[in-house]
Enzyme design. Structure first.
Site, PDB file in Angstrom:
ATOM      1  N   ASN A   1       1.062  -1.082   0.189  1.00 26.28           N
ATOM      2  CA  ASN A   1      -0.423  -0.056  -0.487  1.00 26.28           C
ATOM      3  C   ASN A   1       1.035   1.308   0.191  1.00 26.28           C
ATOM      4  OD1 ASN A   1      -1.144   2.181   0.939  1.00 26.28           O
ATOM      5  ND2 ASN A   1      -1.950   1.233   2.974  1.00 26.28           N
ATOM      6  N   TRP A   2       0.682   1.860  -1.364  1.00 31.10           N
ATOM      7  CA  TRP A   2       1.851   3.370  -1.557  1.00 31.10           C
ATOM      8  C   TRP A   2       1.134   4.030  -1.080  1.00 31.10           C
ATOM      9  CZ3 TRP A   2       3.916   3.247  -7.312  1.00 31.10           C
ATOM     10  CH2 TRP A   2       4.558   1.912  -7.657  1.00 31.10           C
ATOM     11  N   LYS A   3      -0.100   4.438  -0.092  1.00 31.50           N
ATOM     12  CA  LYS A   3      -0.692   5.343   0.230  1.00 31.50           C
ATOM     13  C   LYS A   3      -0.578   6.324  -0.751  1.00 31.50           C
ATOM     14  CE  LYS A   3       0.197   3.768   4.495  1.00 31.50           C
ATOM     15  NZ  LYS A   3      -0.127   3.603   6.416  1.00 31.50           N
TER      16      LYS A   3
ATOM     17  N   HIS B   1      -9.559   1.151   5.005  1.00 33.03           N
ATOM     18  CA  HIS B   1      -8.505   1.477   5.943  1.00 33.03           C
ATOM     19  C   HIS B   1      -8.488   2.346   6.658  1.00 33.03           C
ATOM     20  CE1 HIS B   1      -3.586   2.741   6.914  1.00 33.03           C
ATOM     21  NE2 HIS B   1      -3.565   1.454   5.943  1.00 33.03           N
TER      22      HIS B   1
ATOM     23  N   GLU C   1      -6.532   4.583   8.401  1.00 36.69           N
ATOM     24  CA  GLU C   1      -6.738   6.231   7.558  1.00 36.69           C
ATOM     25  C   GLU C   1      -7.946   6.955   7.254  1.00 36.69           C
ATOM     26  OE1 GLU C   1      -2.631   5.770   5.413  1.00 36.69           O
ATOM     27  OE2 GLU C   1      -1.628   4.966   7.559  1.00 36.69           O
TER      28      GLU C   1
ATOM     29  N   GLU D   1      -5.022  -4.741  10.588  1.00 34.95           N
ATOM     30  CA  GLU D   1      -3.992  -3.660  11.203  1.00 34.95           C
ATOM     31  C   GLU D   1      -4.473  -3.344  12.685  1.00 34.95           C
ATOM     32  OE1 GLU D   1      -2.133  -2.913   6.513  1.00 34.95           O
ATOM     33  OE2 GLU D   1      -3.705  -1.172   7.470  1.00 34.95           O
TER      34      GLU D   1
ATOM     35  N   GLY E   1       2.709   2.564  10.449  1.00 35.88           N
ATOM     36  CA  GLY E   1       3.774   3.902  10.187  1.00 35.88           C
ATOM     37  C   GLY E   1       4.323   3.822  11.527  1.00 35.88           C
TER      38      GLY E   1
ATOM     39  N   SER F   1       3.713  -1.500   9.990  1.00 37.74           N
ATOM     40  CA  SER F   1       5.115  -1.828  10.321  1.00 37.74           C
ATOM     41  C   SER F   1       5.674  -3.648   9.672  1.00 37.74           C
ATOM     42  CB  SER F   1       5.743  -1.324  11.716  1.00 37.74           C
ATOM     43  OG  SER F   1       4.635  -0.066  12.292  1.00 37.74           O
TER      44      SER F   1
ATOM     45  N   GLY G   1       2.961  -0.654   4.480  1.00 33.93           N
ATOM     46  CA  GLY G   1       2.419   0.601   3.614  1.00 33.93           C
ATOM     47  C   GLY G   1       4.205   0.646   3.293  1.00 33.93           C
ATOM     48  N   GLY G   2       4.673   1.514   4.288  1.00 37.64           N
ATOM     49  CA  GLY G   2       5.956   2.251   4.359  1.00 37.64           C
ATOM     50  C   GLY G   2       7.219   1.045   3.704  1.00 37.64           C
TER      51      GLY G   2
HETATM   52  P1  PGA Z   1       2.868   0.022   7.392  1.00 40.40           P
HETATM   53  O1  PGA Z   1       1.202   0.307   7.430  1.00 40.40           O
HETATM   54  O2  PGA Z   1       3.535  -0.894   7.117  1.00 40.40           O
HETATM   55  O3  PGA Z   1       4.004   1.671   7.373  1.00 40.40           O
HETATM   56  O4  PGA Z   1       2.834  -0.036   8.972  1.00 40.40           O
HETATM   57  C1  PGA Z   1       0.336  -0.543   6.596  1.00 40.40           C
HETATM   58  C2  PGA Z   1      -0.595  -0.447   6.508  1.00 40.40           C
HETATM   59  O5  PGA Z   1      -1.099   1.238   6.746  1.00 40.40           O
HETATM   60  O6  PGA Z   1      -1.384  -0.746   4.976  1.00 40.40           O
END
Ligand code: PGA
Length: 244
Positions: free
Chosen positions: A4-6, A90, A92, A162, A168, A208, A229-230
């Protein structure tokens, strides 16, 4: 194995990414790979990954096919650009854009209707975990987000656990904590859709995930994959995760 590149990367950066990433995962045969770039990079991602085993997904979807909904993107539009997957609910989106379980359900249904595989996200906040409400929160999100889906629809989706406090933050749930939550989700699936549906449900862990902790998470019986994500922004790092 989903990335997930956000809200990161341009179209050119997307093309560069796939040029580096695809050779590193060319020999992966037993895992499905998905990358979810921001909307403006989807076309570049589909083009750059054409002919590879990596599928492309959106990061969100609106539940109406078309209409006067400024700023929204529909499921048929994602299909049209070449997506096969979409992230739904998600944390966020829930936290910053006030998405609710009810509209998670509408998004999930719209995605399924269009033939996309939704990756439906659930997970508790730190405060909910510390007050011992993780199980209740997961149950409420499962019921609220997936209410009314028939067995065929349920069989076509993926769930991502998650924990919000692990996203993050560098704080990963221990494999044992993640496994406990995954087992709970599988038990909810079993009670609603039966044992065969529960055992074939794919439950991804997200929060993470890094090349260093991926193998110990994937070793758990109920962790079927990861949503990253990251660490998915770096082609080498994400390839190491895919290959872990
Ligand atoms: P993260 O994000 O790996 O940066 O913690 C995961 C996600 O939000 O899907």
């Amino acid at each position: 194995m989903a990335g997930n590149w956000k809200m990161f990367k341009t179209a050119q950066q997307t093309r560069d990414y796939f040029q580096r990433f695809l050779p590193l995962v060319a020999n992966v045969s037993n895992r499905e790979i998905v990358v979810c770039p921001p909307f403006p990079c989807l076309a570049a991602a589909v083009e750059a990954s054409a002919g590879s085993k990596t599928g492309i997904g959106g990061q969100n979807v609106y539940w109406v096919s078309e209409g006067a909904y400024t700023g929204e993107v529909s499921a048929p539009m994602l299909v049209d650009v070449g997506c096969r997957w979409v992230i739904v609910g998600h944390s966020e989106r829930r936290q910053y854009f006030h998405e609710t379980d009810d509209n998670v359900r509408k998004r999930t249904e719209a995605a399924l209707e269009a033939g996309l595989t939704p990756i439906v996200c659930v997970g508790e906040t730190l405060e909910q975990r510390e007050s011992g409400r993780t199980g209740d929160v997961l149950e409420a999100q499962f019921h609220g987000g997936l209410r009314g889906l028939n067995p065929e629809q349920f069989a076509a989706l993926t769930i991502a656990y998650e924990p919000v406090w692990a996203i993050g933050t560098g704080k990963t749930a221990t494999p044992e904590m993640a496994e406990e939550a995954h087992r709970l989700i599988r038990a909810l699936a079993e009670s609603h859709y039966g044992a065969p549906a529960a055992s074939s449900l794919r439950i991804l862990y997200g929060g993470s995930v890094k090349p260093e902790n991926c193998a110990s998470l994937m070793a758990k019986a109920d962790i079927d994959g990861v949503l990253v994500g990251g660490a998915s922004l770096d082609p080498q790092g994400f390839a190491a995760i895919v290959n872990c």
